[in-house]
Each structure stands twice: as structure tokens, then as C-alpha cells.
Design a protein around this motif. Structure first.
Motif, PDB file in Angstrom:
ATOM      1  N   GLN A 141       0.839  -1.189   0.000  1.00 38.07           N
ATOM      2  CA  GLN A 141       0.000   0.000   0.000  1.00 38.07           C
ATOM      3  C   GLN A 141       0.875   1.239   0.000  1.00 38.07           C
ATOM      4  OE1 GLN A 141      -2.792   0.053   3.198  1.00 38.07           O
ATOM      5  NE2 GLN A 141      -3.581   2.072   2.688  1.00 38.07           N
ATOM      6  N   ARG A 142       0.471   2.232  -0.780  1.00 39.42           N
ATOM      7  CA  ARG A 142       1.178   3.520  -0.820  1.00 39.42           C
ATOM      8  C   ARG A 142       0.526   4.425   0.208  1.00 39.42           C
ATOM      9  NH1 ARG A 142       3.916   4.460  -6.098  1.00 39.42           N
ATOM     10  NH2 ARG A 142       3.350   6.632  -5.907  1.00 39.42           N
ATOM     11  N   VAL A 143       1.332   4.942   1.127  1.00 34.82           N
ATOM     12  CA  VAL A 143       0.838   5.697   2.267  1.00 34.82           C
ATOM     13  C   VAL A 143       1.447   7.099   2.260  1.00 34.82           C
ATOM     14  CG1 VAL A 143       0.790   5.759   4.800  1.00 34.82           C
ATOM     15  CG2 VAL A 143       0.580   3.575   3.601  1.00 34.82           C
ATOM     16  N   ILE A 144       0.606   8.132   2.511  1.00 31.48           N
ATOM     17  CA  ILE A 144       1.132   9.491   2.589  1.00 31.48           C
ATOM     18  C   ILE A 144       2.048   9.606   3.809  1.00 31.48           C
ATOM     19  CG2 ILE A 144      -0.782  10.565   1.342  1.00 31.48           C
ATOM     20  CD1 ILE A 144      -1.909  11.468   4.050  1.00 31.48           C
ATOM     21  N   SER A 192      11.558   8.560  -1.843  1.00 32.23           N
ATOM     22  CA  SER A 192      10.592   7.459  -1.815  1.00 32.23           C
ATOM     23  C   SER A 192      11.295   6.201  -1.329  1.00 32.23           C
ATOM     24  CB  SER A 192       9.978   7.244  -3.197  1.00 32.23           C
ATOM     25  OG  SER A 192      10.960   6.836  -4.122  1.00 32.23           O
ATOM     26  N   ILE A 249       4.863  -1.184   3.558  1.00 29.79           N
ATOM     27  CA  ILE A 249       4.243  -0.040   2.886  1.00 29.79           C
ATOM     28  C   ILE A 249       5.254   0.656   1.991  1.00 29.79           C
ATOM     29  CG2 ILE A 249       2.531   0.381   4.710  1.00 29.79           C
ATOM     30  CD1 ILE A 249       4.322   2.839   5.525  1.00 29.79           C
ATOM     31  N   SER A 295       6.134   4.612   0.803  1.00 26.26           N
ATOM     32  CA  SER A 295       5.855   5.999   1.149  1.00 26.26           C
ATOM     33  C   SER A 295       7.020   6.867   0.720  1.00 26.26           C
ATOM     34  CB  SER A 295       5.596   6.159   2.652  1.00 26.26           C
ATOM     35  OG  SER A 295       5.038   7.435   2.922  1.00 26.26           O
ATOM     36  N   TYR A 296       7.001   8.087   1.213  1.00 27.06           N
ATOM     37  CA  TYR A 296       8.114   9.003   0.961  1.00 27.06           C
ATOM     38  C   TYR A 296       8.177   9.999   2.098  1.00 27.06           C
ATOM     39  CZ  TYR A 296       4.855  12.697  -0.535  1.00 27.06           C
ATOM     40  OH  TYR A 296       3.867  13.651  -0.579  1.00 27.06           O
ATOM     41  N   TYR A 338      -0.075   8.879  -3.576  1.00 21.14           N
ATOM     42  CA  TYR A 338      -0.084   8.270  -2.252  1.00 21.14           C
ATOM     43  C   TYR A 338      -1.406   8.626  -1.589  1.00 21.14           C
ATOM     44  CZ  TYR A 338       4.815   7.285  -2.911  1.00 21.14           C
ATOM     45  OH  TYR A 338       5.997   6.806  -3.394  1.00 21.14           O
ATOM     46  N   ARG A 369      -4.953   6.976   4.675  1.00 23.66           N
ATOM     47  CA  ARG A 369      -5.412   5.701   5.223  1.00 23.66           C
ATOM     48  C   ARG A 369      -6.908   5.628   5.193  1.00 23.66           C
ATOM     49  NH1 ARG A 369      -3.817   3.248  11.085  1.00 23.66           N
ATOM     50  NH2 ARG A 369      -4.626   1.203  10.707  1.00 23.66           N
TER      51      ARG A 369
END
Length: 163
Positions: free
Chosen positions: A33-36, A71, A119, A121-122, A160, A163
Motif C-alpha cells: 500500500q502507498r501511504v502518505i 521514496s 508499505i 511511502s516518501y 499516495y 489511510r
């Protein structure tokens, strides 16, 4: 009888070896999952006693205010993987410094992440931004906050989700 492999056959074998070595990271990158950045702590919490950064003494735009969007993946073991400078604004030689910082970070699962879900993210690593001090007047605080936002906006990465 001994058979010698041609240079082309050795190169082909080396290419297959590199592809097999990268395969787990590629599979992981497509299945996570891409998460902020603001929600990373819902999944993982920084567990580093210190963070190391290697800064250059000289280089392009290293003294100008700016940012680097780095990232990365956090694997199920809490280690950062596939760390790269996705955006550097303004262009400078600070990308490798930001990458070295994120590479030195280690995470532990958050209470809600009992499955240790990896996950993607960046993080935005700021450089040389104006600072607010304890005795900074409110009007100046607001102006500095606006300047900081202006310098960091170019490093916000699309794609991103919250959730």
C-alpha cells in the motif's frame, strides 16, 4: 572435456542473476500500500536511536533552501528498501544526502500493524529552510511558515493515498 562459455553467454547469465536478485523488491513494490507521509506512523514507527546524514562540502545549490522527496519501502522487517531521491527542488547535489538519511532509518511496527504490513511511502527532507525560534513574533512566524510551505510544495509526490 571442459567447455568454455562465451562472453555473451556469461553476460546473459549475469543479467539473469541481477534480474533474480531484484525480483523480490519488484514484487514487494507492486503489492504494498502507498501511504502518505503523515500516515506512516499508523503502520510503522521510527526505531532509530540516531539518523546519519552525509552532507557534501561543495556542490550545486547546496546552500539554497529546498527539499528532496525520498521514496522508499518499509519491509516487514522494518528496514527501508528501494530508497531513492524521487524529486529534488531546486536541482541540487543534496539528493544523495537525503537518501543516506532515509537509508539509516529503521522502523518497528505500530500497535495497529500486528501483521507487519510493508508499505511504500516518501518523506520530504528539507534543506536550509528559514527557522522559527521560541521568541519569534507571531506575524513573523506566519511569514516563515508560508515560506517553508513554498519551499516544500515541489516535493509533494502524487499517488499516495490517505489511510
Amino acid at each position: 572435456m571442459t567447455r568454455l562459455h562465451s562472453p555473451a553467454r556469461r553476460a546473459h547469465g549475469a543479467l539473469i542473476g541481477v534480474a533474480l536478485a531484484l525480483l523480490p523488491a519488484l514484487v514487494l513494490a507492486q503489492s504494498v500500500q502507498r501511504v502518505i507521509p503523515e500516515n506512516i506512523d499508523h503502520y510503522w514507527v521510527v526505531d532509530s536511536s540516531h539518523v546519519e546524514v552525509t552532507l557534501p562540502y561543495t556542490g550545486t545549490n547546496i546552500n539554497k533552501p529546498g527539499c528532496v522527496a525520498v521514496s522508499f519501502l518499509i519491509g516487514s522487517n522494518g528496514k527501508t528498501l528501494d530508497v531513492r531521491a524521487a524529486r529534488v527542488a531546486p536541482p541540487s547535489d543534496l539528493g544523495p544526502s537525503a537518501v543516506s538519511m532515509i537509508e539509516s532509518m529503521h522502523y518497528r511496527p505500530a500497535a495497529a500493524n500486528t501483521a507487519q504490513q510493508p508499505i511504500a511511502s516518501y518523506l520530504i527532507v528539507p534543506f536550509n529552510l528559514p527557522r522559527v525560534h521560541a521568541n519569534t513574533p507571531p506575524a513573523l512566524r506566519a511569514r516563515i511558515a508560508a515560506q517553508r510551505k513554498h519551499y516544500l510544495e515541489p516535493c509533494v509526490l502524487p499517488g499516495y493515498a490517505p489511510r
